[in-house]
Design an enzyme around this catalytic site. Structure first.
Site, PDB file in Angstrom:
ATOM      1  N   SER B 162       1.000  -1.354  -0.166  1.00 26.32           N
ATOM      2  CA  SER B 162       0.286  -0.097  -0.164  1.00 26.32           C
ATOM      3  C   SER B 162       0.815   1.640   0.402  1.00 26.32           C
ATOM      4  CB  SER B 162      -0.963  -0.127   1.017  1.00 26.32           C
ATOM      5  OG  SER B 162      -2.013   0.685   0.594  1.00 26.32           O
ATOM      6  N   ARG B 230     -12.647   5.558   9.944  1.00 25.70           N
ATOM      7  CA  ARG B 230     -11.103   4.134   9.573  1.00 25.70           C
ATOM      8  C   ARG B 230     -12.346   2.886   9.274  1.00 25.70           C
ATOM      9  NH1 ARG B 230      -7.075   0.947  10.068  1.00 25.70           N
ATOM     10  NH2 ARG B 230      -7.109  -0.473  11.641  1.00 25.70           N
ATOM     11  N   ASP B 333      -8.202  -7.636  -3.813  1.00 27.60           N
ATOM     12  CA  ASP B 333      -8.396  -6.196  -3.979  1.00 27.60           C
ATOM     13  C   ASP B 333      -9.237  -5.118  -4.616  1.00 27.60           C
ATOM     14  OD1 ASP B 333      -7.169  -3.565  -2.764  1.00 27.60           O
ATOM     15  OD2 ASP B 333      -4.761  -4.121  -3.304  1.00 27.60           O
ATOM     16  N   HIS B 366      -7.883  -5.950  -0.110  1.00 24.73           N
ATOM     17  CA  HIS B 366      -6.697  -4.851  -0.305  1.00 24.73           C
ATOM     18  C   HIS B 366      -5.915  -5.782   1.268  1.00 24.73           C
ATOM     19  CE1 HIS B 366      -3.485  -2.177  -0.277  1.00 24.73           C
ATOM     20  NE2 HIS B 366      -3.723  -1.173   0.622  1.00 24.73           N
ATOM     21  N   ASP B 367      -6.687  -5.642   2.501  1.00 26.45           N
ATOM     22  CA  ASP B 367      -5.736  -6.422   4.263  1.00 26.45           C
ATOM     23  C   ASP B 367      -4.890  -7.953   3.629  1.00 26.45           C
ATOM     24  OD1 ASP B 367      -5.602  -4.855   6.122  1.00 26.45           O
ATOM     25  OD2 ASP B 367      -7.572  -5.439   6.352  1.00 26.45           O
TER      26      ASP B 367
END
Lengths: 381, 381
Positions: B162, B230, B333, B366-367
């Site tokens: 990222s 968040r 992602d 993405h994580d």
């Protein structure tokens, strides 16, 4: 009135706002229907003095077999001729000459039907946060009463996109004898991602101190919270490809500089990119036309939609259906992905229902059923 | 210290928080480096008294050819051994025995390096909203000064996911002679959808009246705004498939009833679904560990990253690169879609750079570079 009136740039009433310059149609009649008794809701509560605001286009024929119900989506209104005009184009899905088209504003909305902003006849005050959960099914039951009053027993077609599609399907389950065909567009039970997106929108409104726990005054609504909720909604209605094509990494077209310093010389916020300017604009437009509590009521109606609720199995619920169903998925829809819609159609078909699935190729995302009406019409023909 | 210490359930420091129970490693050294002169920023402003908080693992060898720089993502810290421990597993990517691993907290962050919460030596007050835009490139230039001070001239590897990948690539462009290899994971210039998501997060914080234009007191931060930001971020880090598998349409595991009435008997909000409870929990966890202004500073750092800025062409910028590059895309992602990462790698390869692309099959979104470290290690080996 059966002729289209050209209203270039008339305010769009669609779920997400269509572009200007579309032909919009005036309804034959637009008015209110008041239920003569309390509406018993799925939650067990009752709603008193229920008003349904509705519009009709065309006329019911003598055989009473030309009625069509159009169900609107989150922020739509009864004025389907304004937000879905291409459906009425010559040779398209509906005909002002041959059909009698009814569209009814959702309970919970702010476009004429009873919603959180309405006065509770039992208290003399606006419902505000005391407005009960009115489900999709509750809405359909109220709609059936309105159709009774219009002398419409049977619908040749019921159709809608998104939340409108949920209503259409519930019509075929709750009133199997009353529906001949249904078109369910870009709809399925809300996925975990959809529930997450709706939750964030809810939080955006709740976080706004002007929301006041839902007891805000009409002249002092939670504008920032509702604008942010709408922006979160907007990204879920659009595909990444569309945003990329339209906005890319361009700076905001008003000349802001994303690399520059803020007015005060700091750098935490910065000039906006074009997509941010677009989202802010959409948020601002929306707060001028929609109510925050109504938005919350409909988000929840959407979240809680479960056509199996109260039935012992999918088969028990879906085998009630007598109508012929057409499901439409949109290739780039990530809120109700086409594979989800297809699977949902398959599940219903497995209960012995005539259900076909069609896919609309579009890079517009969920919004395509409003943004690319000509394509949708081609698919539905 | 070169041995792993087992800290089951230790607080995760990763960009999005990894699960508990992971082995975490203690650094050989953790400390501050203070630049001895002002840092001249891309914006033209200078930053005085710049502190970089950093951690090192292992020892620099006599030949000084075993240095590796790990760059962290949005909410990460210098403690790479805590948030990316599997990278150090025996036979994995890095070795505590053979490598000298450096990780430096981003300028703008709140984990020890100079950021909006730091005191501006020129005013004696915290920067707050006056903190300037510190770009990825500004960070890399400051990092180079720190490596100079450690006697590290050349990196055998620089890597990150990222925003960490953005730094890794900028290292290869700005200091071509100093980098042998780079691994750029789930990174590319932020797309329009990514800019949109970041904009919504920014608005969530700005909308919180406790933000006070960025001048909040440390004891009274914009908690609700940061929590919502968040949560918006979280949905972009996860795939729809993962959320569906984990949460589906289940009611919140604490027993809330999404179909029930609110505490006050109304129905605008309702009991949460499980995915909503999860997101709220993530938001609450985050506000205990991160600062809102730091979050804004790093969002903007991410948005404005453009490795071509200041160069006349892609070829001019990328042909500077001497390192061998490995790009990693993650199949699910949607923040940095794999096809975008692949295209980006191709563009760089077209400038004559040795750049290969690998794809990590994962439904984590993405994580995955944090959530599925073992898979990532396998791909990078």
């Amino acid at each position: 009135m059966t002729e289209a009136r050209i209203q270039a740039g008339a305010p769009a009433q669609g779920i997400h706002g269509a572009g200007g310059g579309t032909q919009v149609l005036d309804p034959t009649y637009e008015g209110d229907f008041v239920l003569d008794e309390h509406l018993l809701l799925e939650s067990g509560r009752t709603l008193a003095g229920v008003t349904l605001h509705y519009a009709v286009y065309g006329r019911l024929n003598a055989a009473r077999d030309n009625a069509v119900l159009v169900c609107h989506a989150l922020s739509g209104s009864a004025l389907v001729g304004s937000w879905w005009p291409e459906i009425f184009a010559p040779g398209a899905v509906l005909s002002l000459e041959h059909d009698f088209v009814i569209c009814i504003n959702l309970l919970g909305s702010c476009y004429g039907s009873t919603g959180p902003g309405s006065v509770d006849p039992e208290t003399g005050q606006a419902y505000g946060p005391d407005f009960p959960l009115v489900s999709i099914r509750d809405n359909v039951r109220a709609q059936a009463r309105l159709l009774d009053s219009l002398g419409v027993h049977r619908l040749r077609l019921v159709l809608g996109g998104s939340i409108g599609g949920m209503q259409a399907l519930d019509w075929t389950i709750l009133y199997p004898e009353r529906v001949e065909r249904a078109a369910i567009i870009a709809a399925a039970p809300v996925s975990a991602m959809g529930l997450a997106l709706n939750h964030l929108q809810r939080r955006a409104i709740e976080n706004d101190p002007e929301w006041e726990g839902g007891r805000y005054l009409p002249q002092r609504p939670p504008r920032r919270g509702l604008a942010l909720a709408r922006q979160i909604g907007m990204i879920s209605y659009k595909s990444a490809a569309l945003l990329e094509e339209r906005f890319g990494r361009n700076p905001n077209r008003n000349g802001e500089n994303p690399w520059g310093l803020d007015d005060q010389g700091g750098g935490l916020i910065g000039g906006r990119f074009d997509v941010a300017g677009y989202l802010d604009h959409q948020g601002q437009r929306f707060i001028d036309r929609f109510d925050a509590n109504a938005y919350l009521a409909i988000l929840r109606m959407m979240d809680t939609w479960d056509p199996l609720r109260g039935y012992s199995s999918a088969s028990e619920a879906f085998s009630r259906i007598r109508a012929q169903l057409t499901f439409v998925g949109i290739s780039s829809d990530w809120l109700f992905p086409p594979e989800t819609v297809r699977r949902f159609a398959d599940t219903i078909g497995a209960a012995g229902v005539r259900a076909d699935y069609r896919e609309m190729a579009s890079d517009h995302g969920h919004d395509a059923f409003l943004a690319e009406q000509v394509e949708l019409v081609r698919l539905l023909q």
